[in-house]
Design a protein around this motif. Sequence first.
Motif, PDB file in Angstrom:
ATOM      1  N   GLN A 228       0.832  -1.211   0.000  1.00 19.65           N
ATOM      2  CA  GLN A 228       0.000   0.000   0.000  1.00 19.65           C
ATOM      3  C   GLN A 228       0.862   1.255   0.000  1.00 19.65           C
ATOM      4  O   GLN A 228       0.568   2.216  -0.710  1.00 19.65           O
ATOM      5  CB  GLN A 228      -0.928  -0.011   1.219  1.00 19.65           C
ATOM      6  N   ILE A 229       1.943   1.203   0.772  1.00 19.28           N
ATOM      7  CA  ILE A 229       2.864   2.349   0.762  1.00 19.28           C
ATOM      8  C   ILE A 229       3.399   2.571  -0.664  1.00 19.28           C
ATOM      9  O   ILE A 229       3.597   3.699  -1.118  1.00 19.28           O
ATOM     10  CB  ILE A 229       4.026   2.139   1.768  1.00 19.28           C
ATOM     11  N   MET A 230       3.582   1.467  -1.400  1.00 21.71           N
ATOM     12  CA  MET A 230       4.069   1.570  -2.786  1.00 21.71           C
ATOM     13  C   MET A 230       3.065   2.277  -3.702  1.00 21.71           C
ATOM     14  O   MET A 230       3.434   2.795  -4.753  1.00 21.71           O
ATOM     15  CB  MET A 230       4.423   0.194  -3.353  1.00 21.71           C
ATOM     16  N   MET A 231       1.786   2.281  -3.294  1.00 20.95           N
ATOM     17  CA  MET A 231       0.783   3.038  -4.062  1.00 20.95           C
ATOM     18  C   MET A 231       1.002   4.535  -3.840  1.00 20.95           C
ATOM     19  O   MET A 231       0.917   5.340  -4.761  1.00 20.95           O
ATOM     20  CB  MET A 231      -0.638   2.628  -3.662  1.00 20.95           C
ATOM     21  N   ALA A 232       1.325   4.887  -2.585  1.00 15.53           N
ATOM     22  CA  ALA A 232       1.647   6.295  -2.296  1.00 15.53           C
ATOM     23  C   ALA A 232       2.960   6.685  -2.970  1.00 15.53           C
ATOM     24  O   ALA A 232       3.185   7.851  -3.289  1.00 15.53           O
ATOM     25  CB  ALA A 232       1.754   6.501  -0.790  1.00 15.53           C
ATOM     26  N   ALA A 233       3.824   5.688  -3.188  1.00 15.00           N
ATOM     27  CA  ALA A 233       5.111   5.962  -3.835  1.00 15.00           C
ATOM     28  C   ALA A 233       4.950   6.146  -5.350  1.00 15.00           C
ATOM     29  O   ALA A 233       5.920   6.418  -6.047  1.00 15.00           O
ATOM     30  CB  ALA A 233       6.089   4.818  -3.550  1.00 15.00           C
ATOM     31  N   GLY A 234       3.729   5.927  -5.840  1.00  9.11           N
ATOM     32  CA  GLY A 234       3.474   6.193  -7.253  1.00  9.11           C
ATOM     33  C   GLY A 234       3.824   5.061  -8.208  1.00  9.11           C
ATOM     34  O   GLY A 234       3.882   5.266  -9.417  1.00  9.11           O
ATOM     35  N   PHE A 235       4.041   3.852  -7.707  1.00  9.21           N
ATOM     36  CA  PHE A 235       4.367   2.720  -8.599  1.00  9.21           C
ATOM     37  C   PHE A 235       3.129   2.187  -9.336  1.00  9.21           C
ATOM     38  O   PHE A 235       3.250   1.393 -10.245  1.00  9.21           O
ATOM     39  CB  PHE A 235       5.041   1.578  -7.806  1.00  9.21           C
ATOM     40  N   GLU A 236       1.948   2.567  -8.870  1.00 10.32           N
ATOM     41  CA  GLU A 236       0.644   2.278  -9.510  1.00 10.32           C
ATOM     42  C   GLU A 236       0.217   0.812  -9.522  1.00 10.32           C
ATOM     43  O   GLU A 236      -0.904   0.494  -9.179  1.00 10.32           O
ATOM     44  CB  GLU A 236       0.568   2.878 -10.925  1.00 10.32           C
ATOM     45  N   LYS A 237       1.091  -0.086  -9.999  1.00  8.99           N
ATOM     46  CA  LYS A 237       0.716  -1.513 -10.013  1.00  8.99           C
ATOM     47  C   LYS A 237       1.925  -2.317  -9.577  1.00  8.99           C
ATOM     48  O   LYS A 237       2.956  -2.290 -10.264  1.00  8.99           O
ATOM     49  CB  LYS A 237       0.338  -1.954 -11.434  1.00  8.99           C
ATOM     50  N   VAL A 238       1.827  -3.015  -8.456  1.00 13.64           N
ATOM     51  CA  VAL A 238       2.965  -3.817  -7.996  1.00 13.64           C
ATOM     52  C   VAL A 238       2.520  -5.235  -7.643  1.00 13.64           C
ATOM     53  O   VAL A 238       1.354  -5.482  -7.346  1.00 13.64           O
ATOM     54  CB  VAL A 238       3.672  -3.215  -6.749  1.00 13.64           C
ATOM     55  N   PHE A 239       3.497  -6.149  -7.688  1.00 16.24           N
ATOM     56  CA  PHE A 239       3.258  -7.484  -7.141  1.00 16.24           C
ATOM     57  C   PHE A 239       4.534  -7.979  -6.495  1.00 16.24           C
ATOM     58  O   PHE A 239       5.632  -7.500  -6.806  1.00 16.24           O
ATOM     59  CB  PHE A 239       2.767  -8.463  -8.217  1.00 16.24           C
TER      60      PHE A 239
END
Length: 436
Positions: free
Chosen positions: A197-208
Amino acid sequence: MKFSKRISTRKALKMQSGKNVVLAGWVEKIKFLGKLSFITLRDREGKIQLTFLKKKFPDFEKIKNLTVESVVLVEGEVKKSKLKSGANEVVVSKMDILNKAKTPLPISIHDKNIETEFSKRLDNRFLDLRNSRNLAIFKIRQEIFSALREFFRKEDFIEVHTPKISESGAEGGATLFAFDYFNKKAYLSQSQQLYKQIMMAAGFEKVFEIGPSFRAEKSHTIRHVAEFSHLDVEMSFIDSYEDVFSVGERMLVYVLRKVKRECKNELRELGVKIDVPKLPFPRIKHSEAVDLLKKSGVKVKKGEELDLEKEKILGNIVKSKYKTDAYFISELPRKEGKFYWMMDKKVGFGGDLEYKGQEMFTGSQREHRYDVLVKQIKEKGMNPKDFKDYLMPFKYGMPPHGGFGLGVDRLTMMICGLGNIREGILFPRDTERLTP
Ligand code: 4AD
Ligand code: MG
């Protein structure tokens, strides 16, 4: 004899008569006759018969000394055998015994008539894994992992790796493993939830991420272990949890298709047939699932968390009603939703992907509004202060997002038709097992 000259038994089986070959592997069977002897030699690729003729093999007495599961290196000539199958054999001229196995073996590995107790098999896992059935399971498992990676790369997700040592849990205190971390209390990661979720704030948009998660599951079930392989997926700018389900169902179909295509021999070895479910999978609201169960005579209350037994019965009901092994149970009761879920007063905006009556993943739209999130943490009896570093990004531009977490061992178990999740894990960990 040099290993660099070594070929596989599979290759030797396909060769022309008269060729000289070097093979190495394990001795599966020995038949010592007067002037003639046979050994079944096994390597990762298969098995072949080795034939020893006293007149061509000066060290004939060596075979008498040999034990099953020893490792040998041999050189010989490929011949059509007199076996019914007409398969190739190798008439051996030289043999080195590289490691002689002690007898008796702690467990029987190849005899289909001897059922060794599962825990004893796990105690002697290196031997147990020599069984071709187990090799098939782990080849399929490899294909599942590779299909998952391939799918998410194609869908433009970025693969990430988040810490497995963390300051706070995400999936409830009961299953946290705590330990001392330089005089501070730390936990083994239960899921990648907070970081993705933090990676969504980091702007990566789609992660796995595919990595280990740890849970102190105290109950003994066929589908829970203390350490499992966790696929976690998170994506930004979603309209609703439907976008999460859509990725999830396409992912499952992609994996099943790939395994079906690439693992024909392994599936045959396990006696498993894959029926790829049709898209889209049925969406069954939790309240509807309860009604379906009630109609079938199962005692169940509205809003009740479905246990393993009920989930399985539901799987059978859905299979006969919708002719599919895969479906979603959506809108789980609010009390089942985690603090990070978006939910209204009654239901959570998410649910489970079920395959053959077992939960594969749980996913949802997340709560991205800071104030509501803090309220939900408190509601679950936790202290927002313990989530300081997780909460901070929600104050500085967190997009609407959602995702899911899937147990890859559990998926392997269902695809391979295993009776226990541990069968598909090399060295499983649970309440009773920390070794090997
Ligand atoms: O349902 P869970 O607890 O959900 C999460 O971890 C959330 N972070 C997911 C999300 O994005 N909302 O775990 C996800 C999946 C389960 O559906 C199950 O397949 C597997 O992980 N799992 C286990 N597998 C083996 N042993 C265990 N102890 C497991 N606990 C969960
Ligand atoms: Mg779940």
